[in-house]
Design a protein around this motif. Sequence first.
Motif, PDB file in Angstrom:
ATOM      1  N   ASP A  44       0.867  -1.175   0.000  1.00 36.44           N
ATOM      2  CA  ASP A  44       0.000   0.000   0.000  1.00 36.44           C
ATOM      3  C   ASP A  44       0.904   1.224   0.000  1.00 36.44           C
ATOM      4  O   ASP A  44       1.622   1.475   0.981  1.00 36.44           O
ATOM      5  N   GLU A  46       0.302   4.405   0.075  1.00 40.22           N
ATOM      6  CA  GLU A  46      -0.021   5.517   0.961  1.00 40.22           C
ATOM      7  C   GLU A  46       0.578   5.348   2.357  1.00 40.22           C
ATOM      8  O   GLU A  46       1.133   6.277   2.931  1.00 40.22           O
ATOM      9  N   ARG A 130      -6.048  -7.176   0.866  1.00 42.86           N
ATOM     10  CA  ARG A 130      -5.349  -6.296  -0.078  1.00 42.86           C
ATOM     11  C   ARG A 130      -5.170  -6.917  -1.458  1.00 42.86           C
ATOM     12  O   ARG A 130      -4.822  -6.232  -2.411  1.00 42.86           O
ATOM     13  N   TRP A 143      -8.457  -0.072  -8.795  1.00 40.16           N
ATOM     14  CA  TRP A 143      -8.311   0.431  -7.425  1.00 40.16           C
ATOM     15  C   TRP A 143      -7.209  -0.348  -6.679  1.00 40.16           C
ATOM     16  O   TRP A 143      -6.335   0.234  -6.035  1.00 40.16           O
ATOM     17  N   SER A 146      -3.764   0.468  -8.397  1.00 37.58           N
ATOM     18  CA  SER A 146      -3.301   1.847  -8.241  1.00 37.58           C
ATOM     19  C   SER A 146      -2.843   2.057  -6.802  1.00 37.58           C
ATOM     20  O   SER A 146      -1.936   2.862  -6.550  1.00 37.58           O
ATOM     21  N   ARG A 147      -3.391   1.320  -5.862  1.00 38.81           N
ATOM     22  CA  ARG A 147      -2.906   1.368  -4.474  1.00 38.81           C
ATOM     23  C   ARG A 147      -1.420   0.967  -4.408  1.00 38.81           C
ATOM     24  O   ARG A 147      -0.660   1.442  -3.581  1.00 38.81           O
TER      25      ARG A 147
END
Length: 286
Positions: A44, A46, A130, A143, A146-147
């Motif tokens: 992930d 982020e 995930r 989605w 792109s994570r």
Amino acid sequence: MSKQGDFEAVRKDIAALLKQPGYDDGSAGPVFVRLAWHSAGTYDAETDTGGSNGAGMRYEAEGGDPANAGLQHARAFLESVKEKHPWITYADLWTLAGVVAIKEMGGPTIPWKGGRTDYVDDSKLPPRGRLPDAAQGADHIRWIFSRMGFNDQEIVALSGAHNLGRCHSDRSGFEGAWVNSPTRFSNQYFRLLLSLQWRKKILKNGIVQFMNYDEDTETELMMLPTDISLTTDPSFKKYVELYAKDKDRFFEDFSKVFDKLMELGIVRDASGAVTNADNVKGGYHS
Ligand code: HIF
């Protein structure tokens, strides 16, 4: 036992392990590729968590995740290589196994560097949920990927790996292979996505997938709902068309994007040494 850091010796032993006459289509290659990808695909961007460091599938919370069903076979096959080269981390071994398998099955050379570390306990495992759900469509895979930091073209290039292996009803619930030669890496998956008629089929277990009957070989091929979504989403479809007609371009792009996948969560300095090994406490330092 090989010298620490002698990845060539490890590569040779992985290659020698691929042929498995009693297993699936006679090769452990496809399940090694899936192990490599699932070991990295938890990333992930982020929160900078998950990724190919850690080899968290050794622990029940990640290894026992239904999304990872079947990968215990790949891990068991590779145990003999780990015993022979105990200095290698599992995180390096699993990613290297995927890269070696792709090459040995006729695919491109994928750059690969070692230095990943193994978690020493299960306190830093990524949460379940995930990895992608094959029953869903284009929005979902866009989605999920792109994570991890992949764009549409990269998602489609990666998807060509479904040229390899098969689905098992006792693992994912889906059943069958995508192509007729599932141990040979090529762009056949893209060509079949476009050229065959894919019909929705509800399996006995209630799971929906897409099927085509090939009269020449008298075999049934399959596609997952997520695979079919690559042809119904216009942005994905243009890359399916590109890779169906240009195998060299597919190999070139696949090599780059699979390397990127294997490097998720890994930070290296200019010399290639991993600098974020502290994230995972201990493990192997070259
Ligand atoms: Fe797979 N994938 N994958 N996959 N996958 C399966 C099997 C393989 C998805 C679902 C499944 C990628 C993306 C996605 C391989 C490699 C890659 C199976 C069947 C499912 C359900 C498991 C089983 O029953 O044994 C979804 C939804 C993905 C997002 C689009 C990657 C790009 C294609 C990242 C990738 O490299 C391989 C190889 C297999 C075959 C494993 C085997 O045991 O033969």
